[in-house]
Design a protein around this motif. Structure first.
Motif, short mmCIF file in Angstrom:
data_model
loop_
_atom_site.label_atom_id
_atom_site.label_comp_id
_atom_site.label_asym_id
_atom_site.label_seq_id
_atom_site.Cartn_x
_atom_site.Cartn_y
_atom_site.Cartn_z
N LEU A 121 0.84 -1.21 0.00
CA LEU A 121 0.00 0.00 0.00
C LEU A 121 0.87 1.25 0.00
O LEU A 121 0.60 2.21 -0.74
N ALA A 122 1.91 1.25 0.84
CA ALA A 122 2.80 2.41 0.93
C ALA A 122 3.48 2.68 -0.41
O ALA A 122 3.52 3.82 -0.90
N ALA A 123 4.02 1.63 -1.03
CA ALA A 123 4.71 1.78 -2.31
C ALA A 123 3.75 2.26 -3.41
O ALA A 123 4.08 3.15 -4.21
N THR A 124 2.55 1.69 -3.43
CA THR A 124 1.54 2.09 -4.42
C THR A 124 1.19 3.56 -4.28
O THR A 124 1.09 4.30 -5.27
N SER A 125 1.04 4.02 -3.03
CA SER A 125 0.68 5.41 -2.79
C SER A 125 1.79 6.36 -3.23
O SER A 125 1.53 7.43 -3.78
N MET A 126 3.04 5.96 -2.99
CA MET A 126 4.16 6.79 -3.42
C MET A 126 4.14 7.00 -4.92
O MET A 126 4.24 8.13 -5.43
N PHE A 127 4.02 5.91 -5.68
CA PHE A 127 4.06 5.99 -7.14
C PHE A 127 2.85 6.72 -7.71
O PHE A 127 2.99 7.62 -8.55
N ILE A 128 1.65 6.35 -7.26
CA ILE A 128 0.43 6.99 -7.79
C ILE A 128 0.42 8.47 -7.45
O ILE A 128 0.06 9.31 -8.29
N GLY A 129 0.80 8.82 -6.23
CA GLY A 129 0.82 10.22 -5.83
C GLY A 129 1.78 11.05 -6.66
O GLY A 129 1.42 12.12 -7.18
N ASN A 130 2.99 10.58 -6.83
CA ASN A 130 3.98 11.35 -7.57
C ASN A 130 3.69 11.40 -9.06
O ASN A 130 3.87 12.44 -9.71
N ILE A 131 3.23 10.30 -9.64
CA ILE A 131 2.88 10.30 -11.06
C ILE A 131 1.68 11.23 -11.30
O ILE A 131 1.65 11.99 -12.28
N GLY A 132 0.69 11.17 -10.41
CA GLY A 132 -0.46 12.06 -10.52
C GLY A 132 -0.06 13.52 -10.44
O GLY A 132 -0.57 14.37 -11.19
N ALA A 133 0.84 13.86 -9.53
CA ALA A 133 1.29 15.25 -9.39
C ALA A 133 2.09 15.71 -10.61
O ALA A 133 1.96 16.85 -11.05
N LEU A 134 2.91 14.81 -11.15
CA LEU A 134 3.71 15.15 -12.33
C LEU A 134 2.83 15.46 -13.54
O LEU A 134 3.17 16.31 -14.36
N THR A 135 1.71 14.77 -13.64
CA THR A 135 0.85 14.91 -14.82
C THR A 135 -0.29 15.91 -14.62
O THR A 135 -1.11 16.09 -15.52
N SER A 136 -0.34 16.56 -13.47
CA SER A 136 -1.39 17.56 -13.19
C SER A 136 -0.81 18.96 -13.31
O SER A 136 0.38 19.18 -13.06
N ARG A 137 -1.65 19.91 -13.68
CA ARG A 137 -1.21 21.31 -13.79
C ARG A 137 -1.87 22.21 -12.75
O ARG A 137 -1.26 23.19 -12.31
N GLU A 138 -3.10 21.90 -12.38
CA GLU A 138 -3.81 22.71 -11.41
C GLU A 138 -3.15 22.58 -10.04
O GLU A 138 -2.91 21.48 -9.55
N HIS A 139 -2.85 23.71 -9.41
CA HIS A 139 -2.08 23.70 -8.18
C HIS A 139 -2.73 22.87 -7.07
O HIS A 139 -2.05 22.12 -6.37
N GLY A 140 -4.03 23.02 -6.89
CA GLY A 140 -4.72 22.25 -5.86
C GLY A 140 -4.63 20.76 -6.09
O GLY A 140 -4.41 19.98 -5.16
N ARG A 141 -4.78 20.36 -7.34
CA ARG A 141 -4.70 18.93 -7.68
C ARG A 141 -3.28 18.40 -7.48
O ARG A 141 -3.09 17.28 -7.00
N VAL A 142 -2.28 19.20 -7.83
CA VAL A 142 -0.88 18.79 -7.61
C VAL A 142 -0.62 18.58 -6.12
O VAL A 142 -0.02 17.58 -5.72
N LEU A 143 -1.10 19.50 -5.29
CA LEU A 143 -0.91 19.37 -3.85
C LEU A 143 -1.70 18.18 -3.29
O LEU A 143 -1.28 17.56 -2.31
N GLY A 144 -2.83 17.87 -3.93
CA GLY A 144 -3.58 16.68 -3.52
C GLY A 144 -2.79 15.41 -3.77
O GLY A 144 -2.67 14.56 -2.88
N TYR A 145 -2.26 15.27 -4.96
CA TYR A 145 -1.45 14.08 -5.28
C TYR A 145 -0.16 14.05 -4.46
O TYR A 145 0.33 12.98 -4.10
N SER A 146 0.38 15.25 -4.16
CA SER A 146 1.56 15.32 -3.28
C SER A 146 1.24 14.73 -1.91
O SER A 146 2.06 14.01 -1.31
N THR A 147 0.03 15.00 -1.42
CA THR A 147 -0.40 14.43 -0.14
C THR A 147 -0.48 12.91 -0.23
O THR A 147 -0.06 12.20 0.71
N VAL A 148 -1.00 12.38 -1.34
CA VAL A 148 -1.08 10.93 -1.52
C VAL A 148 0.31 10.30 -1.44
O VAL A 148 0.51 9.28 -0.77
N ALA A 149 1.29 10.92 -2.09
CA ALA A 149 2.67 10.41 -2.04
C ALA A 149 3.25 10.48 -0.64
O ALA A 149 3.85 9.52 -0.14
#
Length: 409
Positions: A226-254
């Motif tokens: 679960l920890a490893a999955t969250s790291m990858f999904i969070g960082n990949i999601g943040a890399l591919t997002s442009r909206e600041h709020g969404r980037v910070l959301g995925y940053s939280t997931v990571a």
């Protein structure tokens, strides 16, 4: 008993301030500050308490940037969350520990709906549904674990971990995080993403440590994955997002993925202080960064060098607080023979570099004397408190005798 008296005084101050704030909103702020400062003197660990005090006061100050329909009452809600967070190490009773989990979560149901002169009910309903499910799963898991029935241990463990994952936004139970972070007002989000994350982690850590005798390698691998999955999904999601709020959301997931990995140490008492210190420092780094960046989104006049400092803390650049959090967790993982997860943590820290630098660049502006500038500066200063972290680690080691919870069986 003195601690209980001080906590009672803090709550009374908060209640009185909230009542008066109906007519004089500023009274709510001052009473909340007085209440959290009173609670600090009752906190079981001054080292832990000083971070909660500073983060809490910063959350209270940030509320001045929004004119909500519950202005004045919002100070009381945040102040109450801070007091409960201060109290979490003061009790060994399971009922009170679980009550703390609920009491920190419930005020966020109201805060998430706050906007300028209105309440966003649609966002609130979506958030509340996810949080209620998370609370039910977490409490169910905790109660099953407390009963000590060997045949039900795995069920209880999985329910608790899934409840924690949904509460904190750990993948794959993270879908609410980027959506809510993109739609809600930055000010209440800075609170939900900071002070509200601490108690759920501490409660889970204490419960799992107190019931760890039945933990097996297979069950632990579930948490690691679960920890490893969250790291990858969070960082990949943040890399591919442009909206600041969404980037910070995925940053939280990571970041919550990094945090989840520290729970693997609950079966190794000798590494427990380092793991807990790492988890808490990571939470404090996340809190400072989220408060700073969300304030910059709201005010749009944060000083560029300060936003870069917040990004460096997120990335784990020494000697900022985020570095020590990741370092302590990585060392713990290596010592408990989860080297592969430590490597994944380091890889994901490198993967996150582009989007954190992009956030710092896009949210950083020229220097202006403003509330936003002060909040971002204060967030940066908190990240510098652990340039030499020995004092904090020593404080957490002294706290170890209070970690164990009395299970009712």
């Amino acid at each position: 008993m003195n601690d209980l008296i001080l906590m009672t005084i803090a709550v009374v101050l908060l209640l009185l301030g909230s009542v008066v704030s109906y007519r004089y909103p500023r009274a709510g702020f001052f009473s909340a500050v007085a209440a959290v400062m009173t609670a600090f003197f009752a906190c079981a660990s001054p080292e832990y308490g000083i971070f909660i005090l500073l983060i809490g006061i910063l959350n209270l100050i940030s509320l001045d940037a929004i004119r909500s329909k519950i202005r004045g009452i919002d100070y009381g809600l945040v102040g109450f969350m801070v007091i409960v967070t201060m109290y979490i190490f003061n009790t060994a009773e399971l009922s009170l520990v679980l009550a703390s989990f609920v009491l920190v979560s419930v005020p966020t149901y109201i805060l998430v709906m706050m906007r300028e002169d209105e309440m966003d009910v649609e966002v609130g309903v979506k958030y509340i549904v996810f949080m209620v499910i998370a609370t039910v799963l977490f409490l169910t898991g905790a109660i099953i674990l407390a009963k000590g029935i060997e045949s039900l241990y795995v069920l209880g463990y999985v329910a608790l971990i899934l409840g924690l994952a949904l509460e904190l936004g750990i993948a794959p139970l993270h879908e609410w995080v980027p959506d809510i972070f993109a739609r809600a007002d930055p000010v209440p989000l800075s609170i939900i993403a900071s002070i509200a994350k601490i108690v759920p982690f501490v409660v889970a850590f204490r419960i799992l440590y107190s019931t760890a005798t039945e933990l097996t390698g297979a069950v632990m691998v579930f948490t690691a994955l679960l920890a490893a999955t969250s790291m990858f999904i969070g960082n990949i999601g943040a890399l591919t997002s442009r909206e600041h709020g969404r980037v910070l959301g995925y940053s939280t997931v990571a970041n919550m993925g990094y945090l989840m990995s520290s729970l693997l140490a609950v079966t190794e008492p000798e590494f427990l202080p380092l793991a807990l210190a790492g988890g808490l420092l990571l939470l404090f780094s996340n809190a400072c960064g989220k408060i700073g960046f969300f304030s910059a989104m709201k005010g749009e006049d944060a000083y560029s060098p300060f936003t870069y400092m917040l990004s460096f803390s997120f990335l784990g650049v020494p000697p900022l607080i985020g570095f020590w959090g990741k370092l302590f967790i990585a060392i713990t993982l290596i010592r408990i023979e989860y080297v592969w997860l430590a490597v994944i943590l380091l890889i994901n820290s490198a993967v996150s570099i582009p989007y954190y630098l992009r956030l710092a660049k896009e949210l950083g502006k020229a220097w202006h004397t403003s509330l936003t500038g002060f909040i971002v500066l204060a967030s940066v200063l908190i990240t510098l408190l652990t340039i030499a972290p020995n004092w904090f680690v020593d404080g957490i080691e002294a706290l170890m005798p209070l970690i164990l919870i009395e299970m009712g069986g």
